[in-house]
Design an enzyme around this catalytic site. Structure first.
Site, PDB file in Angstrom:
ATOM      1  N   SER A   1       0.842  -1.206   0.000  1.00 62.97           N
ATOM      2  CA  SER A   1       0.000   0.000   0.000  1.00 62.97           C
ATOM      3  C   SER A   1       0.874   1.252   0.000  1.00 62.97           C
ATOM      4  CB  SER A   1      -0.887   0.007   1.259  1.00 62.97           C
ATOM      5  OG  SER A   1      -0.069  -0.061   2.422  1.00 62.97           O
TER       6      SER A   1
ATOM      7  N   ILE B   1       3.050   4.623  -0.044  1.00 64.33           N
ATOM      8  CA  ILE B   1       4.241   5.142  -0.717  1.00 64.33           C
ATOM      9  C   ILE B   1       5.027   4.005  -1.395  1.00 64.33           C
ATOM     10  CG2 ILE B   1       6.446   6.338  -0.343  1.00 64.33           C
ATOM     11  CD1 ILE B   1       5.058   7.702   2.139  1.00 64.33           C
TER      12      ILE B   1
ATOM     13  N   TYR C   1       6.700   7.100  18.005  1.00 66.26           N
ATOM     14  CA  TYR C   1       6.910   7.098  16.550  1.00 66.26           C
ATOM     15  C   TYR C   1       8.029   8.061  16.171  1.00 66.26           C
ATOM     16  CZ  TYR C   1       6.029   7.839  11.561  1.00 66.26           C
ATOM     17  OH  TYR C   1       6.177   7.953  10.196  1.00 66.26           O
TER      18      TYR C   1
HETATM   19  P1  NAD Z   1       1.130   2.457   4.672  1.00 66.69           P
HETATM   20  O1  NAD Z   1       0.539   1.974   5.953  1.00 66.69           O
HETATM   21  O2  NAD Z   1       0.281   2.472   3.462  1.00 66.69           O
HETATM   22  O3  NAD Z   1       2.473   1.651   4.317  1.00 66.69           O
HETATM   23  C1  NAD Z   1       3.306   1.060   5.264  1.00 66.69           C
HETATM   24  C2  NAD Z   1       3.630  -0.335   4.764  1.00 66.69           C
HETATM   25  O4  NAD Z   1       4.553  -0.990   5.649  1.00 66.69           O
HETATM   26  C3  NAD Z   1       2.364  -1.216   4.701  1.00 66.69           C
HETATM   27  O5  NAD Z   1       2.289  -1.797   3.425  1.00 66.69           O
HETATM   28  C4  NAD Z   1       2.599  -2.238   5.800  1.00 66.69           C
HETATM   29  O6  NAD Z   1       2.002  -3.477   5.522  1.00 66.69           O
HETATM   30  C5  NAD Z   1       4.124  -2.319   5.783  1.00 66.69           C
HETATM   31  N1  NAD Z   1       4.676  -2.972   6.968  1.00 66.69           N
HETATM   32  C6  NAD Z   1       4.392  -2.751   8.278  1.00 66.69           C
HETATM   33  N2  NAD Z   1       5.084  -3.617   9.054  1.00 66.69           N
HETATM   34  C7  NAD Z   1       5.828  -4.387   8.213  1.00 66.69           C
HETATM   35  C8  NAD Z   1       6.748  -5.455   8.405  1.00 66.69           C
HETATM   36  N3  NAD Z   1       7.036  -5.932   9.622  1.00 66.69           N
HETATM   37  N4  NAD Z   1       7.348  -5.993   7.296  1.00 66.69           N
HETATM   38  C9  NAD Z   1       7.056  -5.545   6.072  1.00 66.69           C
HETATM   39  N5  NAD Z   1       6.171  -4.560   5.823  1.00 66.69           N
HETATM   40  C10 NAD Z   1       5.565  -3.990   6.891  1.00 66.69           C
HETATM   41  O7  NAD Z   1       1.673   3.920   4.980  1.00 66.69           O
HETATM   42  P2  NAD Z   1       2.727   4.862   4.188  1.00 66.69           P
HETATM   43  O8  NAD Z   1       2.316   6.224   4.515  1.00 66.69           O
HETATM   44  O9  NAD Z   1       2.860   4.464   2.774  1.00 66.69           O
HETATM   45  O10 NAD Z   1       4.081   4.545   4.991  1.00 66.69           O
HETATM   46  C11 NAD Z   1       5.316   4.282   4.363  1.00 66.69           C
HETATM   47  C12 NAD Z   1       6.437   4.940   5.152  1.00 66.69           C
HETATM   48  O11 NAD Z   1       6.238   6.347   5.135  1.00 66.69           O
HETATM   49  C13 NAD Z   1       6.499   4.530   6.624  1.00 66.69           C
HETATM   50  O12 NAD Z   1       7.846   4.292   6.982  1.00 66.69           O
HETATM   51  C14 NAD Z   1       5.972   5.752   7.354  1.00 66.69           C
HETATM   52  O13 NAD Z   1       6.535   5.868   8.642  1.00 66.69           O
HETATM   53  C15 NAD Z   1       6.440   6.858   6.433  1.00 66.69           C
HETATM   54  N6  NAD Z   1       5.714   8.129   6.549  1.00 66.69           N
HETATM   55  C16 NAD Z   1       4.361   8.186   6.417  1.00 66.69           C
HETATM   56  C17 NAD Z   1       3.706   9.415   6.560  1.00 66.69           C
HETATM   57  C18 NAD Z   1       2.207   9.537   6.438  1.00 66.69           C
HETATM   58  O14 NAD Z   1       1.677  10.566   6.849  1.00 66.69           O
HETATM   59  N7  NAD Z   1       1.507   8.580   5.872  1.00 66.69           N
HETATM   60  C19 NAD Z   1       4.452  10.566   6.821  1.00 66.69           C
HETATM   61  C20 NAD Z   1       5.829  10.487   6.933  1.00 66.69           C
HETATM   62  C21 NAD Z   1       6.455   9.257   6.795  1.00 66.69           C
END
Ligand code: NAD
EC number: 1.1.1.300
Length: 309
Positions: free
Chosen positions: A12, A14, A153
């Protein structure tokens, strides 16, 4: 030959977007190994990959919290050679500290910090042997500054920042680059999952004042922030594609210019007071500020609309 790019957390958000954009690179510079913990969720990625599937993109299982899973995944890559590693998998945790268990906080560190470290340890010997490589880490603006009710976090992302900045020094000697990408709010399942968590959580042991600050001030302010300045995962992925394609990749790259005034506050005042006081004002005077129509919520000036609708 195309560079092999291994990305974690591609079911899902990014990670999914990035995998698809790299796989559709017009110059076909990449072979993407798009990994996810649960292959049962690969449908959306496969549909988005289209004709790239099986050509410039393959899907593989990878749980960043498991040594066996990492070893198994790398053994399926030809020669085990990864040219670009993207540590994207991550989980959030939000709420009053008193109501969150240590186990929940440890899970955040296991995924966001040790998950990235585990993958780096696995690919680094190969990169060093070949004297080339690029390690990209999806950090966050919360890796640069603390955010209320996101203590664990933010701490996990600070840990990531400190670890990779330290490693970057040594790795320059091996022609291996590190890039910390720092998105602000991104509209993905991430926020949805968090809001779902908090709607059912009871935060036992939290005093009524703190609970009310969280539920009545923080949550609406956070929703407002996502609504006003939230980026799409596509836009964040575009920035990462550029970072990966660059000849001299930057150590740090923020993705959201509308958020930079807030991150700049910390650099402007090394004592830290300006940032903490501004964040405090944002949380506790948010409704009043909105009523006053004060647009620049970062420094209270009337000139710069920091978060225009
Ligand atoms: P998201 O929840 O869509 O994606 C996170 C993904 O990580 C998911 O597909 C989830 O299944 C996977 N994941 C979780 N635990 C795991 C594990 N043990 N092994 C393998 N995969 C695992 O959310 P996103 O926003 O796309 O997040 C991606 C990155 O961006 C993360 O590191 C998050 O901290 C960072 N981020 C997100 C935001 C935001 O506002 N959404 C902002 C800044 C940074």
């Amino acid at each position: 030959a195309p560079r092999t790019v291994l990305i974690s957390g591609c079911s899902s958000g990014i990670g999914l977007e990035l995998a698809v954009q790299l796989a559709h690179d017009p110059r076909q510079r990449y072979h993407v190994v798009a990994t996810m913990r649960d292959l049962g969720k690969k449908g959306t990625l496969e549909a988005a990959a289209g004709e790239a599937l099986g050509q410039t993109l393959t899907v593989a299982q990878l749980d960043v919290c498991s040594d066996e899973s990492v070893a198994q995944c790398l053994s399926c890559i030809q020669g085990g050679e990864v040219d670009v590693l993207v540590n994207n998998a991550g989980v959030g945790l939000v709420g009053p500290l008193e109501g969150l268990s240590l186990a929940a906080m440890q899970n955040v560190f296991d995924t966001n910090f040790f998950g990235a470290v585990r993958l780096v340890k696995a690919v680094l010997p190969g990169m060093k042997r070949r004297r080339q490589g690029h390690i990209v880490v999806v950090s966050s603006v919360m890796g640069l500054q603390g955010v209320v009710f996101n203590e664990a976090y933010a701490a996990s992302k600070f840990a990531v920042e400190g670890f990779f900045e330290s490693l970057a020094v040594q790795l320059l000697q091996f022609n291996i680059f590190i890039s910390l990408v720092e998105p602000g709010p991104v509209i993905t399942e991430f926020e949805g999952k968090l809001l779902e968590q908090v709607s059912t959580a009871e935060f036992p042991g939290t005093d009524p004042d703190t609970l009310s600050y969280f539920q009545d001030l923080y949550l609406p302010a956070s929703r407002e922030l996502f609504h006003n300045v939230g980026q799409s995962p596509q836009d964040v992925a575009k920035v990462i594609v550029k970072v990966i394609g660059s000849a001299r990749p930057p150590l740090r790259r923020q993705t959201n210019t509308r958020y930079t005034p807030l991150t700049a506050l910390k650099a402007m005042d090394p004592s830290g007071s300006l940032y903490v006081r501004t964040s405090h004002r944002l949380l506790f005077h948010w409704p009043r500020l909105l009523k006053l129509g004060l647009r620049c919520l970062a420094c209270s000036c009337f000139r710069t609309p920091v978060w225009p609708r």
